[in-house]
Design a protein around this motif. Structure first.
Motif, PDB file in Angstrom:
ATOM      1  N   GLU A 193       0.833  -1.214   0.000  1.00 14.83           N
ATOM      2  CA  GLU A 193       0.000   0.000   0.000  1.00 14.83           C
ATOM      3  C   GLU A 193       0.863   1.258   0.000  1.00 14.83           C
ATOM      4  O   GLU A 193       0.489   2.273  -0.575  1.00 14.83           O
ATOM      5  N   ASP A 194       2.038   1.162   0.654  1.00 13.84           N
ATOM      6  CA  ASP A 194       2.944   2.306   0.719  1.00 13.84           C
ATOM      7  C   ASP A 194       3.368   2.752  -0.678  1.00 13.84           C
ATOM      8  O   ASP A 194       3.436   3.945  -0.975  1.00 13.84           O
ATOM      9  N   VAL A 195       3.618   1.778  -1.553  1.00 12.02           N
ATOM     10  CA  VAL A 195       4.085   2.097  -2.914  1.00 12.02           C
ATOM     11  C   VAL A 195       2.943   2.707  -3.741  1.00 12.02           C
ATOM     12  O   VAL A 195       3.149   3.652  -4.498  1.00 12.02           O
ATOM     13  N   SER A 250       9.544  -2.708  10.436  1.00  7.69           N
ATOM     14  CA  SER A 250       8.787  -3.908  10.825  1.00  7.69           C
ATOM     15  C   SER A 250       9.255  -4.381  12.190  1.00  7.69           C
ATOM     16  O   SER A 250       8.538  -4.241  13.161  1.00  7.69           O
ATOM     17  N   THR A 251      10.477  -4.909  12.333  1.00  4.19           N
ATOM     18  CA  THR A 251      10.918  -5.339  13.666  1.00  4.19           C
ATOM     19  C   THR A 251      11.456  -4.173  14.501  1.00  4.19           C
ATOM     20  O   THR A 251      11.499  -4.247  15.721  1.00  4.19           O
ATOM     21  N   GLY A 252      11.945  -3.132  13.847  1.00  8.78           N
ATOM     22  CA  GLY A 252      12.565  -2.013  14.569  1.00  8.78           C
ATOM     23  C   GLY A 252      14.082  -2.181  14.711  1.00  8.78           C
ATOM     24  O   GLY A 252      14.766  -1.296  15.231  1.00  8.78           O
ATOM     25  N   ASN A 253      14.620  -3.311  14.229  1.00  8.14           N
ATOM     26  CA  ASN A 253      16.060  -3.568  14.384  1.00  8.14           C
ATOM     27  C   ASN A 253      16.934  -2.558  13.656  1.00  8.14           C
ATOM     28  O   ASN A 253      17.969  -2.143  14.168  1.00  8.14           O
ATOM     29  N   THR A 254      16.518  -2.163  12.455  1.00  8.93           N
ATOM     30  CA  THR A 254      17.334  -1.213  11.668  1.00  8.93           C
ATOM     31  C   THR A 254      17.455   0.115  12.417  1.00  8.93           C
ATOM     32  O   THR A 254      18.532   0.701  12.481  1.00  8.93           O
ATOM     33  N   LEU A 255      16.340   0.566  13.012  1.00 13.87           N
ATOM     34  CA  LEU A 255      16.388   1.807  13.784  1.00 13.87           C
ATOM     35  C   LEU A 255      17.358   1.658  14.952  1.00 13.87           C
ATOM     36  O   LEU A 255      18.229   2.485  15.171  1.00 13.87           O
TER      37      LEU A 255
END
Ligand code: PRT
Ligand code: ZN
Length: 289
Positions: free
Chosen positions: A73-75, A162-167
């Protein structure tokens, strides 16, 4: 002669590819081996698959190069595509969120005012800011948005989480949610209802809906003492009226019901307490309403 097969666009190589193909296989579609080809046919249905970069899918469907597509949906929202969103598909779930340095706090949306916010979703972010009457400096970055605060290029970011790991890896944390997204089925707005192609589309949509309904449901089978039957029927969150069957043993009966999959673990102890035995929970392949 015009190709009368329906054409479905899906992501060639990314997060949505495997789930998209699995959904189609669950619809009993027999997909040709594709070895990097752009167009692949389905052996047992009038359908061709068109493999594309996800960013191109909304426009291809808008222009009718493909009739339908599976994309986030974002795209769709970012590309401002003129397509119909037909159905949420239940995978590829994520949120477009504002990421801020770990040491910062945002307790009010006004904290975004005049900040430099880096994102690959400038259109969605600008719309969000506008609808909240805020002005900020939106910096359009195509990749690795999460490193920009450390580099001093931005104050905050706006990216999918999604998981928040990248942040976390970049010493950021998520704050406000700008958009919730999942994979959706989209359709060209001009697909003519009077054509054979439309018939192919609506039959495919019915298959997709039946697979999605089934995925969220389970078939519960239990044996119940007859004098507990009424108590047990009250516990079961049946999607429609349960089936009650007699058993060889006179004081027992069997109850079969279709229930929402996520409810099973909530009710299993109550069922046991009320005297249910032989509890079986079975997967369902299709539900056609
Ligand atoms: O090559 P192509 O252009 O087709 O692919 P792409 O790299 O642009 O897209 P892809 O495959 O990464 O994502 C496709 C779609 O998956 C997106 O449009 C979303 O609808 C959905 N999706 C679901 C996600 C995520 N979850 C997601 N976590 N898309 C991207 N991410 C990225 C995010 O940008 C960030 O860099 O993953 C990182 C964050 O993940 P966490 O788990 O660390 O929070
Ligand atoms: Zn992309």
């Amino acid at each position: 002669m015009e190709n009368r097969n329906l054409r479905l666009a899906l992501q060639k190589n990314g997060r949505l590819t495997e789930n998209s193909l699995q959904l189609l296989r669950n619809c009993n579609l027999d997909i040709e081996k594709f070895n990097d080809r752009m167009i692949v046919s389905v052996r047992n249905y009038n359908l061709d698959l068109l493999f594309l970069r996800d960013d191109d899918i909304p426009e291809y469907v808008q222009e009718g190069v493909a009739d339908i597509g599976i994309v986030g949906e974002d795209v769709v929202e970012e590309n401002k595509a003129e397509v119909s969103v037909v159905k949420k598909l239940g995978f590829g779930k994520c949120k477009l969120r504002i990421g801020i340095p770990e040491s910062d706090e945002i307790d009010n949306i006004k904290a975004l005012e005049n900040k430099r916010i880096a994102t690959s979703y400038p259109n969605i972010l600008k719309k969000f800011l506008k609808s909240n009457n805020l002005k900020a400096n939106v910096i359009n970055i195509s990749g690795s948005v999460e490193v920009t605060p450390t580099l001093g290029i931005s104050d905050y970011i706006c990216d999918l989480v999604s998981t928040g790991n990248t942040l976390k890896l970049n010493k950021l944390k998520s704050s406000l949610t700008v958009l919730e997204s999942e994979a959706v089925l989209i359709k060209n707005k001009n697909l003519d209802e009077l054509t054979d192609k439309y018939q192919i589309y609506s039959k495919l949509l019915a298959r997709i809906e039946s697979v999605l309904n089934a995925k969220n449901s389970k078939y519960l089978m239990i044996n119940v003492p007859k004098d507990s039957l009424q108590t047990i029927l009250k516990i079961i969150p049946s999607l429609k009226s349960p089936t009650i069957l007699s058993l060889a043993e006179e004081n027992l009966c069997a109850v079969h019901a279709v229930i929402p999959a996520e409810k099973f673990w909530e009710i299993v102890d109550n069922l046991k307490e009320a005297g249910a035995s032989g509890i079986l929970l079975l997967p369902i392949e299709n539900i056609v309403y």
